[in-house]
Enzyme design. Structure first.
Site, mmCIF file in Angstrom:
data_model
loop_
_atom_site.group_PDB
_atom_site.id
_atom_site.type_symbol
_atom_site.label_atom_id
_atom_site.label_comp_id
_atom_site.label_asym_id
_atom_site.label_seq_id
_atom_site.Cartn_x
_atom_site.Cartn_y
_atom_site.Cartn_z
ATOM 1 N N ALA A 169 4.471 6.785 -1.599
ATOM 2 C CA ALA A 169 5.771 7.057 -2.216
ATOM 3 C C ALA A 169 5.597 7.830 -3.518
ATOM 4 O O ALA A 169 6.283 8.834 -3.764
ATOM 5 C CB ALA A 169 6.515 5.743 -2.465
ATOM 6 N N VAL A 213 0.824 -1.209 0.000
ATOM 7 C CA VAL A 213 0.000 0.000 0.000
ATOM 8 C C VAL A 213 0.857 1.257 0.000
ATOM 9 O O VAL A 213 0.427 2.320 -0.473
ATOM 10 C CB VAL A 213 -0.958 -0.014 1.211
ATOM 11 C CG1 VAL A 213 -0.184 0.032 2.526
ATOM 12 C CG2 VAL A 213 -1.978 1.112 1.153
ATOM 13 N N LYS A 214 2.082 1.163 0.501
ATOM 14 C CA LYS A 214 2.949 2.336 0.619
ATOM 15 C C LYS A 214 3.443 2.854 -0.730
ATOM 16 O O LYS A 214 3.989 3.966 -0.799
ATOM 17 C CB LYS A 214 4.136 2.027 1.527
ATOM 18 C CG LYS A 214 3.750 1.749 2.971
ATOM 19 C CD LYS A 214 3.100 2.956 3.633
ATOM 20 C CE LYS A 214 2.893 2.733 5.125
ATOM 21 N NZ LYS A 214 2.344 3.919 5.802
ATOM 22 N N ASP A 215 3.257 2.085 -1.786
ATOM 23 C CA ASP A 215 3.594 2.597 -3.122
ATOM 24 C C ASP A 215 2.814 3.873 -3.423
ATOM 25 O O ASP A 215 3.308 4.760 -4.116
ATOM 26 C CB ASP A 215 3.264 1.559 -4.196
ATOM 27 C CG ASP A 215 4.245 0.401 -4.215
ATOM 28 O OD1 ASP A 215 5.194 0.402 -3.411
ATOM 29 O OD2 ASP A 215 4.052 -0.504 -5.041
#
Length: 330
Positions: free
Chosen positions: A48, A43-45
């Site tokens: 970022a 999910v952190k894509d």
């Protein structure tokens, strides 16, 4: 089948998966947003990508510049990918208590990794503060600052939330998610409630975090002494979390988290990390509170591959008193 232009364009538009067994057990429809299917694996894509593109738009990040971030892992992984795709150097500062797989992966991806001693946030040598100072010392560098950079929250208000609304056809009764930076739960909740004030948002919080008490009672106070989960639970209210329209919180012990990590693997065929486990556990609890006939959405954050030496290791689970919860034989 759509064609994407690059890594950055491939982020998002992940499937919504029905979790069949827990749906049948509760009489509700429980769905998981398959964020592990982002190109960087989590999910952190989304954060970022949003942080880098926002810095570009603002003129803060110049061609050939450097992105510095303090991260427990997944945001760092996403940032390295995005930096490669956009032509930037990436320096990642990590606390020394994370799974070995995360360090190895970020280094293999080509980032410079600096490990620092794990200390409380109040300490000037906390990994986030070290990252901030380092960004100020390096030429042409920016600090991603995922915890307090609200480009993170906006990313979820502009992408994840609308995707969930569209995928459910607007038929969603509750959204359930753990929180690290606060970006996911705050952004998704903000969007869903803009479409329907009836959507209930519930925070899933592990032991040692202060967010359960904050949401329930308005007091930043830790519940329990610590957790096996990585990258979630926090002792302060971030800029991304401030003013987030969250209705309630549930406290999930590590035993239950591990049970649902392994249940989701055995019953759904999904090999996921501990944050996904706590999310599914909390979604089931909310489903039982609401009663049959409701639709609950949660987040399947990343795969279990980064946790092989811990969460999927018998000896480690035994040391933590969690082997029985996993259902693995001694």
């Amino acid at each position: 089948m759509r064609i994407v232009q690059d890594f950055v364009d491939a982020v998002g538009r992940t499937p919504l998966m029905r979790l069949r067994r827990v749906s049948e057990a509760t009489g509700c429809e429980i769905y998981g947003k398959a964020e592990f299917m982002n190109p960087g694996g989590s999910v952190k894509d989304r954060a970022a990508r949003a942080i880098v593109l926002d810095a570009e738009r603002r003129g803060q990040l110049k061609p050939g510049g450097t992105v510095v971030e303090g991260t427990a892992g997944n945001t760092g992984i996403g940032l390295v990918h995005v930096c490669h795709a956009r032509g930037y150097r990436c320096v990642i500062v990590m606390p020394d208590n994370q799974s070995p797989e995360k360090y190895a992966l970020i280094e293999a991806l080509g980032a410079e990794v600096r490990r620092v001693k794990t200390v409380p946030y109040s300490d000037p040598n906390h990994y986030q503060k070290v990252a901030g100072r380092l960004a100020g010392e390096l030429p042409d560098a920016i600090w991603a600052n995922q915890f307090d950079n609200t480009a993170n929250r906006r990313a979820h208000a502009e992408t994840t939330g609308p995707e969930i609304w569209e995928q459910t056809g607007g038929r969603i009764d509750a959204f359930v998610s753990a929180s690290g930076t606060g970006g996911t739960i705050a952004g998704v909740s903000e969007y869903l409630k803009s479409r329907s004030t009836k959507v209930r948002t519930v925070l899933a919080d592990p032991p040692g975090s202060a967010l359960y008490e904050f949401v329930r009672n308005g007091v930043v106070k830790a519940t329990g002494s610590g957790s096996i989960t990585e990258g979630i639970g926090i002792g302060r209210v971030t800029a991304n979390m401030q003013g987030a329209p969250i209705d309630d919180a549930v406290h999930i012990e590590d035993v239950e988290t591990v049970q649902y990590v392994y249940r989701t693997l055995r019953e759904e065929g999904l090999f996921l990390g501990s944050t996904s486990g706590i999310n599914v556990a909390a979604a089931v609890r909310v489903a039982r509170e609401l009663g049959p006939g409701h639709t609950i959405v949660t987040v399947l954050c990343d795969t279990g591959s980064k946790y092989l030496s811990r969460l999927f290791n018998r000896d480690w689970l035994r040391q933590k008193g969690l082997l029985e919860a996993s259902g693995l034989s001694a």
